[in-house]
Design a protein around this motif. Structure first.
Motif, short mmCIF file in Angstrom:
data_model
loop_
_atom_site.label_atom_id
_atom_site.label_comp_id
_atom_site.label_asym_id
_atom_site.label_seq_id
_atom_site.Cartn_x
_atom_site.Cartn_y
_atom_site.Cartn_z
N ILE A 47 11.39 -11.01 -57.63
CA ILE A 47 10.53 -11.47 -56.60
C ILE A 47 9.12 -11.00 -57.13
CG2 ILE A 47 9.87 -11.87 -54.30
CD1 ILE A 47 12.90 -11.56 -53.56
N ALA A 48 8.11 -11.55 -57.14
CA ALA A 48 6.77 -11.25 -57.33
C ALA A 48 5.95 -10.96 -56.17
CB ALA A 48 5.88 -12.15 -58.29
N LEU A 49 5.11 -10.30 -56.06
CA LEU A 49 4.59 -10.07 -54.65
C LEU A 49 2.80 -10.00 -55.10
CD1 LEU A 49 3.93 -9.05 -51.88
CD2 LEU A 49 3.91 -6.64 -52.53
N HIS A 50 2.25 -10.92 -54.25
CA HIS A 50 0.82 -11.16 -54.50
C HIS A 50 -0.12 -11.11 -53.11
CE1 HIS A 50 -2.81 -12.59 -56.67
NE2 HIS A 50 -3.12 -13.32 -55.71
N VAL A 51 -1.37 -10.33 -53.05
CA VAL A 51 -1.69 -9.86 -51.94
C VAL A 51 -3.35 -10.64 -51.88
CG1 VAL A 51 -3.10 -8.04 -50.74
CG2 VAL A 51 -0.72 -7.71 -51.82
N ALA A 52 -3.75 -11.22 -50.80
CA ALA A 52 -5.05 -11.65 -50.50
C ALA A 52 -5.46 -10.92 -49.37
CB ALA A 52 -5.07 -13.19 -50.40
N HIS A 53 -6.43 -10.06 -49.17
CA HIS A 53 -6.75 -9.41 -48.08
C HIS A 53 -8.11 -9.76 -47.74
CE1 HIS A 53 -6.93 -5.19 -46.02
NE2 HIS A 53 -6.54 -6.14 -44.98
N THR A 54 -9.15 -8.70 -48.06
CA THR A 54 -10.50 -9.20 -47.63
C THR A 54 -11.05 -10.40 -48.50
OG1 THR A 54 -11.18 -7.40 -49.06
CG2 THR A 54 -11.05 -6.71 -46.93
N ASN A 55 -10.35 -10.65 -49.48
CA ASN A 55 -10.83 -11.95 -50.11
C ASN A 55 -10.68 -13.02 -49.14
OD1 ASN A 55 -8.45 -10.78 -51.07
ND2 ASN A 55 -8.27 -12.13 -52.88
N ALA A 56 -9.38 -13.11 -48.41
CA ALA A 56 -8.98 -14.16 -47.52
C ALA A 56 -9.73 -14.03 -46.25
CB ALA A 56 -7.50 -13.95 -47.36
N ASP A 57 -10.06 -12.85 -45.85
CA ASP A 57 -10.88 -12.68 -44.83
C ASP A 57 -12.26 -13.44 -45.04
OD1 ASP A 57 -9.07 -11.07 -43.38
OD2 ASP A 57 -9.94 -9.27 -44.17
N THR A 58 -12.91 -13.52 -46.08
CA THR A 58 -14.36 -14.12 -46.15
C THR A 58 -14.08 -15.33 -46.93
OG1 THR A 58 -14.55 -12.87 -48.48
CG2 THR A 58 -15.20 -11.59 -46.60
N ALA A 59 -13.09 -15.96 -47.18
CA ALA A 59 -12.96 -17.28 -47.78
C ALA A 59 -13.17 -18.38 -46.81
CB ALA A 59 -11.58 -17.36 -48.18
N ASP A 60 -13.39 -19.41 -47.27
CA ASP A 60 -13.84 -20.68 -46.47
C ASP A 60 -12.96 -21.87 -46.89
OD1 ASP A 60 -14.83 -22.50 -44.59
OD2 ASP A 60 -16.83 -22.67 -45.68
N PRO A 61 -11.86 -22.16 -46.07
CA PRO A 61 -11.32 -21.37 -45.01
C PRO A 61 -10.66 -20.06 -45.16
CG PRO A 61 -9.82 -23.15 -45.51
CD PRO A 61 -11.00 -23.11 -46.62
N GLY A 62 -10.71 -19.43 -44.16
CA GLY A 62 -10.19 -18.11 -44.29
C GLY A 62 -9.42 -17.62 -43.01
N VAL A 63 -9.13 -16.32 -42.92
CA VAL A 63 -8.31 -15.54 -41.78
C VAL A 63 -8.84 -16.22 -40.37
CG1 VAL A 63 -7.65 -13.60 -40.94
CG2 VAL A 63 -7.43 -13.94 -43.09
N SER A 64 -10.51 -16.00 -40.20
CA SER A 64 -10.91 -16.23 -39.02
C SER A 64 -11.05 -17.90 -38.54
CB SER A 64 -12.29 -15.63 -38.96
OG SER A 64 -12.30 -14.31 -38.78
N ASP A 65 -11.04 -18.83 -39.64
CA ASP A 65 -10.63 -20.15 -39.52
C ASP A 65 -9.43 -20.46 -38.96
OD1 ASP A 65 -13.31 -21.48 -40.84
OD2 ASP A 65 -12.47 -19.80 -42.23
N ALA A 66 -8.55 -19.93 -39.50
CA ALA A 66 -7.04 -20.13 -38.92
C ALA A 66 -6.68 -19.54 -37.50
CB ALA A 66 -6.08 -19.45 -39.86
N LEU A 67 -7.37 -18.37 -37.14
CA LEU A 67 -7.40 -17.98 -35.97
C LEU A 67 -7.86 -18.81 -34.89
CD1 LEU A 67 -6.88 -15.61 -33.89
CD2 LEU A 67 -9.03 -14.51 -34.46
#
Length: 272
Positions: free
Chosen positions: A94-114
């Motif tokens: 099983i692979a693991l991939h992380v999207a953290h602050t790059n997902a926070d600032t994306a459009d759409p990103g974390v705050s769009d989902a919230l």
């Protein structure tokens, strides 16, 4: 079926790793680039419960918001809980991939989902330079207490629940939202002139100063709860990519609550 390298390329297009903060640790933690991927699991935290869920699902890739090794390490020995996660994932292919602050600032990103989870209308970013946070409008005015109740109803349930600061009867028409820890954004929130700010991890002093500075309403949710809606948004984005490419991926969102708090007690306390 796509190979891991193809899926990762698609995820990096959604959340470019170069948009991550310098201190962050994003990208692929483990996984064979040539491995075929048929199932993907999205979650907030790369913890043992999520690894076990991926094994039960038969997933070959986990995508999480939080990094496994944020501050770096010199060992992945299974004697540590993070090392045990790495061993479990590798043994299970099983692979693991992380999207953290790059997902926070994306459009759409974390705050769009919230904002979407709360059914708010987005009018722009809270911090234009970085893309952090969102300024939103309500469809109709609510009291601060009603808005907090909306958050409690629409966000995943946690032990903390929802805390509010300010006059519960104040009228709320505009709101700033930021998934995850948001008390570094008070200057931007005040500059935006919104009625309330919904985020997580508000500390005593910044919250106290913010409420003394202006009649700003504060709505404080659990960190995990404010970021979990991103998992659903991200899964839908990967689903759309899979459809376009004819990959036929099966994409899942973990509903396992990995918020670390397990109990909440209210009491009169000792006399001051």
């Amino acid at each position: 079926m796509p190979r891991l390298s193809e899926v990762i390329a698609a995820l990096d297009a959604l959340w470019p790793p170069e948009r991550a903060e310098q201190w962050d640790a994003v990208g692929t933690v483990c996984g064979d680039p040539d491995a075929e991927i048929t199932r993907v699991l999205f979650a907030v935290d790369p913890v043992r419960e999520i690894a076990d869920e991926a094994i039960a699902l038969g997933a070959q890739l986990i995508v999480t918001h939080h990094p496994l090794y944020l501050r770096g390490t010199t060992t992945v020995a299974a004697a540590t809980f993070k090392g045990r996660v790495v061993h479990t994932l590798i043994k299970s292919d099983i692979a693991l991939h992380v999207a953290h602050t790059n997902a926070d600032t994306a459009d759409p990103g974390v705050s769009d989902a919230l904002a979407g989870a709360l059914d708010l209308r987005i009018v722009g970013p809270l911090v234009a330079e970085s893309g952090l946070g969102r300024i939103c409008e309500l469809d109709h005015p609510e009291t601060l207490a009603e808005f907090a109740a909306r958050a409690a109803k629409r966000l995943p349930a946690t032990t903390q629940g929802i805390r509010l600061a300010g006059d519960p009867e104040m009228t709320v028409r505009t709101v700033a939202v930021s998934g995850g820890s948001g008390d570094s954004l008070f200057d931007a929130v005040r500059a935006a002139g919104v009625d309330a700010f919904l985020t997580a991890d508000l500390r005593h002093h910044p919250a106290s100063e913010a409420t003394q500075h202006s009649p700003l309403g504060l709505v404080d949710a659990a960190h995990w709860a404010t970021e979990w809606p991103w998992c659903e948004q991200a899964a839908a984005q990967l689903d759309a990519i899979s459809d376009r490419h004819g990959w036929g991926l099966r994409v899942h969102v973990s509903h396992t609550v990995t918020d670390p708090w397990s109990a909440h007690h209210s009491s009169p306390g000792a006399p001051n």
